[in-house]
Design a protein around this motif. Structure first.
Motif, PDB file in Angstrom:
ATOM      1  N   HIS A  39       2.531  17.161 -25.971  1.00  0.00           N
ATOM      2  CA  HIS A  39       2.912  18.078 -24.903  1.00  0.00           C
ATOM      3  C   HIS A  39       4.191  17.589 -24.219  1.00  0.00           C
ATOM      4  O   HIS A  39       4.353  16.393 -23.954  1.00  0.00           O
ATOM      5  CB  HIS A  39       1.782  18.186 -23.869  1.00  0.00           C
ATOM      6  CG  HIS A  39       0.619  19.016 -24.356  1.00  0.00           C
ATOM      7  ND1 HIS A  39       0.692  20.380 -24.479  1.00  0.00           N
ATOM      8  CD2 HIS A  39      -0.624  18.667 -24.774  1.00  0.00           C
ATOM      9  CE1 HIS A  39      -0.468  20.841 -24.925  1.00  0.00           C
ATOM     10  NE2 HIS A  39      -1.283  19.827 -25.126  1.00  0.00           N
ATOM     11  N   PHE A  86      -3.237  24.250 -24.640  1.00  0.00           N
ATOM     12  CA  PHE A  86      -3.879  23.279 -23.733  1.00  0.00           C
ATOM     13  C   PHE A  86      -5.137  22.678 -24.349  1.00  0.00           C
ATOM     14  O   PHE A  86      -5.510  21.561 -24.022  1.00  0.00           O
ATOM     15  CB  PHE A  86      -4.250  23.948 -22.406  1.00  0.00           C
ATOM     16  CG  PHE A  86      -3.073  24.150 -21.503  1.00  0.00           C
ATOM     17  CD1 PHE A  86      -2.477  23.076 -20.876  1.00  0.00           C
ATOM     18  CD2 PHE A  86      -2.553  25.417 -21.299  1.00  0.00           C
ATOM     19  CE1 PHE A  86      -1.382  23.254 -20.045  1.00  0.00           C
ATOM     20  CE2 PHE A  86      -1.458  25.605 -20.472  1.00  0.00           C
ATOM     21  CZ  PHE A  86      -0.870  24.526 -19.841  1.00  0.00           C
ATOM     22  N   SER A 117      -4.733  18.048 -27.613  1.00  0.00           N
ATOM     23  CA  SER A 117      -4.110  16.947 -26.872  1.00  0.00           C
ATOM     24  C   SER A 117      -2.848  16.395 -27.516  1.00  0.00           C
ATOM     25  O   SER A 117      -2.140  15.622 -26.896  1.00  0.00           O
ATOM     26  CB  SER A 117      -5.122  15.810 -26.769  1.00  0.00           C
ATOM     27  OG  SER A 117      -5.407  15.323 -28.090  1.00  0.00           O
ATOM     28  N   ASP A 163       8.497  26.641 -22.775  1.00  0.00           N
ATOM     29  CA  ASP A 163       7.887  26.359 -24.078  1.00  0.00           C
ATOM     30  C   ASP A 163       6.977  27.534 -24.397  1.00  0.00           C
ATOM     31  O   ASP A 163       5.937  27.721 -23.763  1.00  0.00           O
ATOM     32  CB  ASP A 163       7.110  25.037 -24.077  1.00  0.00           C
ATOM     33  CG  ASP A 163       6.723  24.622 -25.502  1.00  0.00           C
ATOM     34  OD1 ASP A 163       6.569  25.535 -26.352  1.00  0.00           O
ATOM     35  OD2 ASP A 163       6.579  23.420 -25.771  1.00  0.00           O
ATOM     36  N   ASP A 211       0.626  29.480 -23.542  1.00  0.00           N
ATOM     37  CA  ASP A 211      -0.434  28.998 -24.424  1.00  0.00           C
ATOM     38  C   ASP A 211      -0.852  30.165 -25.300  1.00  0.00           C
ATOM     39  O   ASP A 211      -1.493  31.102 -24.825  1.00  0.00           O
ATOM     40  CB  ASP A 211      -1.601  28.480 -23.576  1.00  0.00           C
ATOM     41  CG  ASP A 211      -2.747  27.918 -24.409  1.00  0.00           C
ATOM     42  OD1 ASP A 211      -2.895  28.332 -25.587  1.00  0.00           O
ATOM     43  OD2 ASP A 211      -3.510  27.082 -23.895  1.00  0.00           O
ATOM     44  N   VAL A 262      -0.915  17.045 -17.761  1.00  0.00           N
ATOM     45  CA  VAL A 262      -0.123  17.721 -18.795  1.00  0.00           C
ATOM     46  C   VAL A 262       0.901  18.646 -18.134  1.00  0.00           C
ATOM     47  O   VAL A 262       2.072  18.676 -18.515  1.00  0.00           O
ATOM     48  CB  VAL A 262      -1.054  18.500 -19.768  1.00  0.00           C
ATOM     49  CG1 VAL A 262      -0.249  19.420 -20.680  1.00  0.00           C
ATOM     50  CG2 VAL A 262      -1.895  17.525 -20.590  1.00  0.00           C
ATOM     51  N   TYR A 305       5.025  18.533 -18.263  1.00  0.00           N
ATOM     52  CA  TYR A 305       5.927  19.638 -18.609  1.00  0.00           C
ATOM     53  C   TYR A 305       7.034  19.762 -17.567  1.00  0.00           C
ATOM     54  O   TYR A 305       8.213  19.840 -17.900  1.00  0.00           O
ATOM     55  CB  TYR A 305       5.156  20.962 -18.745  1.00  0.00           C
ATOM     56  CG  TYR A 305       4.582  21.151 -20.135  1.00  0.00           C
ATOM     57  CD1 TYR A 305       5.441  21.393 -21.215  1.00  0.00           C
ATOM     58  CD2 TYR A 305       3.228  21.064 -20.391  1.00  0.00           C
ATOM     59  CE1 TYR A 305       4.947  21.545 -22.499  1.00  0.00           C
ATOM     60  CE2 TYR A 305       2.719  21.213 -21.672  1.00  0.00           C
ATOM     61  CZ  TYR A 305       3.587  21.453 -22.720  1.00  0.00           C
ATOM     62  OH  TYR A 305       3.098  21.596 -23.992  1.00  0.00           O
ATOM     63  N   ALA A 333       2.818  22.490 -29.252  1.00  0.00           N
ATOM     64  CA  ALA A 333       2.323  21.218 -28.727  1.00  0.00           C
ATOM     65  C   ALA A 333       0.815  21.245 -28.559  1.00  0.00           C
ATOM     66  O   ALA A 333       0.226  22.271 -28.219  1.00  0.00           O
ATOM     67  CB  ALA A 333       2.964  20.913 -27.383  1.00  0.00           C
ATOM     68  N   GLY A 334       0.239  20.084 -28.800  1.00  0.00           N
ATOM     69  CA  GLY A 334      -1.202  19.924 -28.771  1.00  0.00           C
ATOM     70  C   GLY A 334      -1.733  19.664 -30.171  1.00  0.00           C
ATOM     71  O   GLY A 334      -2.733  18.976 -30.354  1.00  0.00           O
ATOM     72  N   ILE A 347       2.376  26.707 -26.930  1.00  0.00           N
ATOM     73  CA  ILE A 347       1.611  25.468 -26.741  1.00  0.00           C
ATOM     74  C   ILE A 347       0.121  25.786 -26.786  1.00  0.00           C
ATOM     75  O   ILE A 347      -0.277  26.954 -26.796  1.00  0.00           O
ATOM     76  CB  ILE A 347       1.931  24.770 -25.393  1.00  0.00           C
ATOM     77  CG1 ILE A 347       1.317  25.539 -24.201  1.00  0.00           C
ATOM     78  CG2 ILE A 347       3.427  24.613 -25.185  1.00  0.00           C
ATOM     79  CD1 ILE A 347       1.011  24.666 -23.024  1.00  0.00           C
ATOM     80  N   VAL A 391       5.134  27.654 -19.337  1.00  0.00           N
ATOM     81  CA  VAL A 391       4.516  27.399 -20.641  1.00  0.00           C
ATOM     82  C   VAL A 391       3.698  28.621 -21.055  1.00  0.00           C
ATOM     83  O   VAL A 391       3.143  29.324 -20.210  1.00  0.00           O
ATOM     84  CB  VAL A 391       3.593  26.151 -20.629  1.00  0.00           C
ATOM     85  CG1 VAL A 391       4.414  24.885 -20.476  1.00  0.00           C
ATOM     86  CG2 VAL A 391       2.523  26.234 -19.549  1.00  0.00           C
TER      87      VAL A 391
END
Ligand SMILES: [Zn+2]
Length: 581
Positions: free
Chosen positions: A389, A88, A91, A83, A137, A123, A127, A382-383, A86, A135
């Motif tokens: 997530h 972190f 949420s 992914d 971020d 989390v 994943y 995501a988040g 994203i 992932v």
């Protein structure tokens, strides 16, 4: 519908193999050649010291005695999913973006920050459970950059790559002055931008990320975009001088174009205001800029605020049940004026048309870019509110499919191209000798049916073989919450999936209301069909081992009812429910 059984096995049985012998053999398996978009059948893959040490036709060698052997017959081995977008620090729930909807009087933002850090392990497990072994971020906080070190060697955690906090041309007041918990660094000059890059380098980010937000000072976005351009260029130059890649958030054609012309390596969103010209597409190709279409994130906001949350059965089963549940809180937040303003706004004809138009632009652009050979990568964002997530990943893949991309193109975007974002395609992203052993073994062919990427038999992460069902242990409360989510979404299959076949629903103390799944199905199907405004809010939840007691306030066709439900959970399913009014 995908419904793998969740296991209640404790964490300690995480490692199936690999603890005894140093080598693992996956025999007779179809391996996914994502680069050439084809299966290579009947292969044996050897894993050793976290790496793929051999890939060979299965009839070429014999497996030595005493090795860990996984029979891959009839199964499909892919590189682990990536992914590439994203956050972190968010949420996925309703309270995570006070700049989008300010609910801090109901949940202080500090609590959201604290919960995020406490939940980071969970989390990450989620994943990996979904086959995502890497992932990225793109927009974090200093505190997450610090926390990630703790998960570097953990077999349950995907590999984590991160940018620093977003260097931004606009800082939302609700998210300013948060120190090392802040997701933004407001930049006002090119010198400032260079300094910020230097400051972030201390925390060893894998990227620098810019939030290129324009049009707040003038309605002419091109004038605004060009006014900020010297800042954007300075940051990109400074990052590249330090051998670090640049990711940019730019959703308009003009900001995306200026960012790419300035050397941006990675565009984390689609252009949604125009259909892209051939010139723009050629520019991306020439510059080898990678693009993440990030298609579904906007729907998350629209559906949540508009109070028509849509969640697939996959998301109801695999997503964080509490964050998912919070999306329905719009229906009972006491500040009804605020909620109405949001809901009405999302449901105006103009807004609906605007969403339809931007979605259509994104879809058309994605197909054009993909056809032209621009490197496309899968990422969810995501988040953000409504984009959970891990579980939203399949939803994003399905949206990419709607654009017209082929399943193989999407599988490549979800593996190899994610590694390309990081410039690490020599390390992972394909199944080849010497690559990292981050793999997923699937029970069915995802090139025929994309949903099959969720039919995960085993995850191999950092060389360790893991049964995905062992990664997250669902508590009785988690299960009851998942049941409540399905109830509030009036999803009968997801609702029934939380009950045993011989479950009984009583009026307290012992009057049987419904006995067995069939009776429950009939009763609740009728209820769901005839109660469009159905909504249940938990006032107080008490947990005693496998018994969960919810004091609830429920709305049925305009009528509010307060009741108590007592759930008895056995073997990770609801066995008995007692209602007390
Ligand atoms: Zn993002």
């Amino acid at each position: 519908m995908i419904m793998s059984l969740r296991s209640v096995l404790p964490y300690c049985v995480l490692f199936l193999a690999n603890m005894v012998s140093a080598q693992t053999y996956i025999t007779n398996v179809n391996i996914g050649d994502v680069e050439n978009q084809r299966w290579i059948p009947y292969q044996t893959v050897v894993i050793e010291d976290g790496l793929i040490s051999k890939v060979q036709s299965a009839d070429k060698f014999k497996v030595p005695a005493g090795m860990n052997v996984i029979d891959g017959s009839g199964k499909f081995l892919l590189p682990g999913l990536i992914d590439a977008h994203i956050h972190f620090s968010q949420s996925g729930g309703l309270y995570t973006r006070p700049d989008a909807i300010d609910l801090r009087t109901f949940l202080p933002y500090q609590k959201e920050i604290d919960r995020g850090h406490q939940q980071m392990e969970q989390v990450l497990r989620r994943y990996l459970q979904n086959g995502i072994t890497t992932v990225i971020d793109v927009g974090t906080t200093v505190n997450y950059l610090k926390q990630r070190a703790a998960f570097m060697d953990a077999a349950f955690a995907p590999a984590i790559y991160m940018s620093g906090p977003l260097i931004t041309t606009y800082e939302p007041p609700a998210l300013s002055n948060l120190g090392d918990d802040g997701p933004f660094n407001l930049v006002t000059s090119p010198e400032d931008g260079r300094k910020m890059v230097q400051q972030q380098l201390k925390y060893h980010p894998d990227f620098i990320k810019i939030w290129y937000i324009v049009g707040r000072d003038t309605s002419d976005i091109e004038i605004s975009a060009r006014a900020y351009l010297p800042i954007i260029t300075a940051i990109i130059e400074e990052a590249h001088k330090n051998d670090i890649k640049m990711a940019v958030h730019a959703t308009q054609r003009i900001t995306a174009q200026l960012a790419v012309e300035s050397g941006c390596d990675y565009l984390v969103h689609s252009v949604d205001d125009e259909i892209l010209s051939d010139d723009f597409i050629q520019l991306l190709k020439k510059k080898k800029t990678i693009l993440c279409p990030t298609l579904v994130v906007h729907d998350g906001y629209v559906n949540t605020f508009g109070q028509h949350v849509e969640m697939s059965n996959h998301e109801l089963e695999m997503g964080d049940p509490y964050q998912l549940g919070s999306l329905m809180d719009m229906k009972h937040i006491p500040d009804t004026a605020l909620v109405e303003r949001y809901t009405n706004h999302m449901n105006t004809d103009e807004r609906i048309e605007e969403v339809r138009q931007t979605t259509s632009n994104m879809m058309v652009n994605l197909k054009r870019l993909s056809d032209a050979g621009v490197i496309i990568v899968t990422g969810t964002d995501a988040g953000n509110i409504g984009t959970l997530h891990a579980s939203s990943y399949l939803t994003e893949m399905q949206a990419m499919k709607e654009s017209g991309m082929t399943n193989w193109q999407i599988l490549q975007a979800s593996t190899l191209n994610g590694a390309r974002v990081l410039g690490r395609e020599k390390e992972f992203g394909t199944i080849e000798k010497g690559k990292k052993a981050n793999l997923i073994l699937l029970d069915a062919d995802p090139s025929l049916e994309l949903d099959n990427v969720a039919r995960i038999n085993l995850v191999i992460n950092k060389g360790v073989v893991i049964d995905p069902d062992t990664l997250i242990r669902e508590s009785a409360t988690d299960l009851v919450q998942r049941q409540l989510n399905a109830y509030n979404l009036r999803n009968i299959e997801a609702f029934l999936a939380t009950y045993t076949d011989d479950a009984v629903i009583y009026t307290f103390p012992e009057k049987v209301l419904y006995q067995g799944k069939e009776q429950i199905r009939q009763a609740y199907t009728t209820l769901f069909e005839n109660t469009p405004d159905l909504h249940c809010e938990i006032l107080v939840r008490t947990v005693n081992d496998n018994v969960v007691i919810d004091e609830e306030r429920a709305l049925f066709n305009g009528k509010l009812v307060v009741a108590t439900a007592m759930y008895h959970v056995e073997g990770n399913k609801i066995q008995k429910v007692y209602f007390m009014e």
